[in-house]
Design a protein around this motif. Structure first.
Motif, PDB file in Angstrom:
ATOM      1  N   ILE A   1      36.714  41.871  31.210  1.00  0.00           N
ATOM      2  CA  ILE A   1      36.135  42.900  30.325  1.00  0.00           C
ATOM      3  C   ILE A   1      35.260  42.244  29.255  1.00  0.00           C
ATOM      4  O   ILE A   1      34.214  42.771  28.868  1.00  0.00           O
ATOM      5  N   ALA A   2      35.656  41.059  28.833  1.00  0.00           N
ATOM      6  CA  ALA A   2      34.870  40.314  27.833  1.00  0.00           C
ATOM      7  C   ALA A   2      33.674  39.604  28.472  1.00  0.00           C
ATOM      8  O   ALA A   2      33.000  38.805  27.811  1.00  0.00           O
ATOM      9  N   ARG A   3      33.438  39.887  29.772  1.00  0.00           N
ATOM     10  CA  ARG A   3      32.321  39.329  30.545  1.00  0.00           C
ATOM     11  C   ARG A   3      32.366  37.815  30.642  1.00  0.00           C
ATOM     12  O   ARG A   3      31.335  37.150  30.675  1.00  0.00           O
ATOM     13  N   GLN A   4      33.587  37.268  30.646  1.00  0.00           N
ATOM     14  CA  GLN A   4      33.712  35.842  30.896  1.00  0.00           C
ATOM     15  C   GLN A   4      33.735  35.621  32.404  1.00  0.00           C
ATOM     16  O   GLN A   4      34.184  36.486  33.155  1.00  0.00           O
ATOM     17  N   LYS A   5      33.280  34.458  32.817  1.00  0.00           N
ATOM     18  CA  LYS A   5      33.318  34.166  34.263  1.00  0.00           C
ATOM     19  C   LYS A   5      34.725  33.688  34.625  1.00  0.00           C
ATOM     20  O   LYS A   5      35.219  32.685  34.116  1.00  0.00           O
ATOM     21  N   VAL A   6      35.374  34.447  35.514  1.00  0.00           N
ATOM     22  CA  VAL A   6      36.778  34.225  35.852  1.00  0.00           C
ATOM     23  C   VAL A   6      36.891  33.872  37.335  1.00  0.00           C
ATOM     24  O   VAL A   6      36.250  34.514  38.168  1.00  0.00           O
ATOM     25  N   GLN A   7      37.683  32.858  37.673  1.00  0.00           N
ATOM     26  CA  GLN A   7      38.015  32.586  39.075  1.00  0.00           C
ATOM     27  C   GLN A   7      39.530  32.559  39.223  1.00  0.00           C
ATOM     28  O   GLN A   7      40.234  32.030  38.362  1.00  0.00           O
ATOM     29  N   ILE A   8      40.008  33.156  40.315  1.00  0.00           N
ATOM     30  CA  ILE A   8      41.448  33.372  40.477  1.00  0.00           C
ATOM     31  C   ILE A   8      41.894  32.814  41.838  1.00  0.00           C
ATOM     32  O   ILE A   8      41.262  33.089  42.856  1.00  0.00           O
ATOM     33  N   PHE A   9      42.983  32.052  41.818  1.00  0.00           N
ATOM     34  CA  PHE A   9      43.447  31.371  43.026  1.00  0.00           C
ATOM     35  C   PHE A   9      44.917  31.629  43.282  1.00  0.00           C
ATOM     36  O   PHE A   9      45.702  31.794  42.358  1.00  0.00           O
ATOM     37  N   LYS A  10      45.258  31.614  44.573  1.00  0.00           N
ATOM     38  CA  LYS A  10      46.679  31.564  44.931  1.00  0.00           C
ATOM     39  C   LYS A  10      46.827  30.678  46.162  1.00  0.00           C
ATOM     40  O   LYS A  10      45.894  30.503  46.939  1.00  0.00           O
ATOM     41  N   PRO A  11      48.026  30.125  46.377  1.00  0.00           N
ATOM     42  CA  PRO A  11      48.221  29.236  47.521  1.00  0.00           C
ATOM     43  C   PRO A  11      48.344  30.022  48.817  1.00  0.00           C
ATOM     44  O   PRO A  11      48.820  31.155  48.811  1.00  0.00           O
ATOM     45  N   PHE A  12      47.944  29.426  49.925  1.00  0.00           N
ATOM     46  CA  PHE A  12      47.954  30.090  51.222  1.00  0.00           C
ATOM     47  C   PHE A  12      49.335  30.581  51.627  1.00  0.00           C
ATOM     48  O   PHE A  12      49.475  31.581  52.284  1.00  0.00           O
ATOM     49  N   VAL A  13      50.381  29.876  51.212  1.00  0.00           N
ATOM     50  CA  VAL A  13      51.730  30.198  51.654  1.00  0.00           C
ATOM     51  C   VAL A  13      52.128  31.633  51.307  1.00  0.00           C
ATOM     52  O   VAL A  13      52.894  32.259  52.014  1.00  0.00           O
ATOM     53  N   ASP A  14      51.549  32.128  50.253  1.00  0.00           N
ATOM     54  CA  ASP A  14      51.950  33.436  49.765  1.00  0.00           C
ATOM     55  C   ASP A  14      51.070  34.530  50.349  1.00  0.00           C
ATOM     56  O   ASP A  14      50.182  35.046  49.701  1.00  0.00           O
ATOM     57  N   ASP A  15      51.325  34.915  51.607  1.00  0.00           N
ATOM     58  CA  ASP A  15      50.483  35.957  52.206  1.00  0.00           C
ATOM     59  C   ASP A  15      51.290  37.239  52.419  1.00  0.00           C
ATOM     60  O   ASP A  15      51.050  38.011  53.317  1.00  0.00           O
ATOM     61  N   ARG A  16      52.294  37.427  51.562  1.00  0.00           N
ATOM     62  CA  ARG A  16      53.181  38.574  51.749  1.00  0.00           C
ATOM     63  C   ARG A  16      52.452  39.903  51.640  1.00  0.00           C
ATOM     64  O   ARG A  16      52.669  40.804  52.402  1.00  0.00           O
ATOM     65  N   PHE A  17      51.600  40.023  50.660  1.00  0.00           N
ATOM     66  CA  PHE A  17      51.016  41.335  50.382  1.00  0.00           C
ATOM     67  C   PHE A  17      49.556  41.423  50.782  1.00  0.00           C
ATOM     68  O   PHE A  17      49.137  42.361  51.396  1.00  0.00           O
ATOM     69  N   SER A  18      48.798  40.424  50.407  1.00  0.00           N
ATOM     70  CA  SER A  18      47.365  40.576  50.548  1.00  0.00           C
ATOM     71  C   SER A  18      46.717  39.207  50.655  1.00  0.00           C
ATOM     72  O   SER A  18      47.072  38.277  49.947  1.00  0.00           O
ATOM     73  N   GLU A  19      45.780  39.086  51.579  1.00  0.00           N
ATOM     74  CA  GLU A  19      45.110  37.805  51.794  1.00  0.00           C
ATOM     75  C   GLU A  19      44.217  37.421  50.631  1.00  0.00           C
ATOM     76  O   GLU A  19      44.070  36.265  50.316  1.00  0.00           O
ATOM     77  N   ASP A  20      43.579  38.401  50.037  1.00  0.00           N
ATOM     78  CA  ASP A  20      42.527  38.069  49.087  1.00  0.00           C
ATOM     79  C   ASP A  20      42.721  38.731  47.729  1.00  0.00           C
ATOM     80  O   ASP A  20      41.783  38.934  46.980  1.00  0.00           O
TER      81      ASP A  20
END
Ligand code: ADP
Ligand code: ZN
Length: 192
Positions: A37-56
């Protein structure tokens, strides 16, 4: 630790740690949304092992979600974080390799605000590496507690409900529940 940065070239590390169902992902998503919301450039990561709910996406147990990139190793962080990224979010920190704290340090030294959420303890109540190392080097720490499903008190433990000695056991629902110190019983997870 809330928010909007005042000194653009200075980085730091924030850690959100607690048991399952304690609201770590919700809190991570909340902080990342505010940065967006503050228009900062954000990148978000998660490890591959955790594919319980959603890939992306990172998805909380309460269905909050935010788009994320999957990575296999903490080295990928340094490669994939863009020069102009201001905020880096990482979920499920406990599923990363032992070099995650070093990678977070490098990003913070490059001026990024790094926010890591993760389980601080495994199914036996032991510190879950690399979260203890991250907690030691973080500038800001938030400890989250769930509600004990047995007695309703604040819960600091993740109770495994099936017998397995695998430290990482990811699967369908019903494998884990939140419990307080008194109601937590690690012997339930041990094979008889
Ligand atoms: P975490 O990332 O710590 O596993 P989430 O952020 O994904 O937690 O989910 C937190 C949400 O889970 C709560 O806001 C609530 O809606 C739900 N929830 C389900 N069971 C519990 C529980 N035993 N204690 C607290 N919250 C729970
Ligand atoms: Zn209890």
């Amino acid at each position: 630790m809330d928010d909007i940065r005042r000194t653009p070239d200075r980085g730091w590390i924030e850690v959100i740690a607690g048991s399952m169902f304690s609201g770590k992902s919700e809190e991570l998503i909340r902080r990342l949304r505010r940065a967006q919301i503050a228009r900062q450039k954000v990148q978000i990561f998660k490890p591959f092992v955790d594919d319980r709910f959603s890939e992306d996406h990172i998805v909380s147990h309460s269905e909050m979600r935010i788009a994320s990139e999957n990575i296999r190793h903490s080295d990928d962080l340094e490669r994939q974080v863009a020069v102009d990224t201001e905020v880096v979010g990482i979920d499920e920190g406990q599923f990363f390799d032992p070099k995650l704290p070093t990678a977070c340090n490098t990003l913070a030294d490059r001026g990024k605000r790094v926010i890591v959420a993760g389980l601080d303890k495994d199914y036996l109540g032991r510190p879950f590496e690399p979260m203890p190392q991250l907690l030691a080097i973080a500038e800001y720490i938030t400890k989250t507690l769930a509600i004990c499903v047995v007695c309703g008190e604040p819960a600091n433990h993740t109770q495994r409900l099936v017998a397995s000695s695998d430290r990482v056991l990811v699967g369908a629902g019903g494998l884990y529940e939140a419990r307080c110190r008194r109601c937590f019983d690690p012997s339930l997870a041990r094979k008889t």
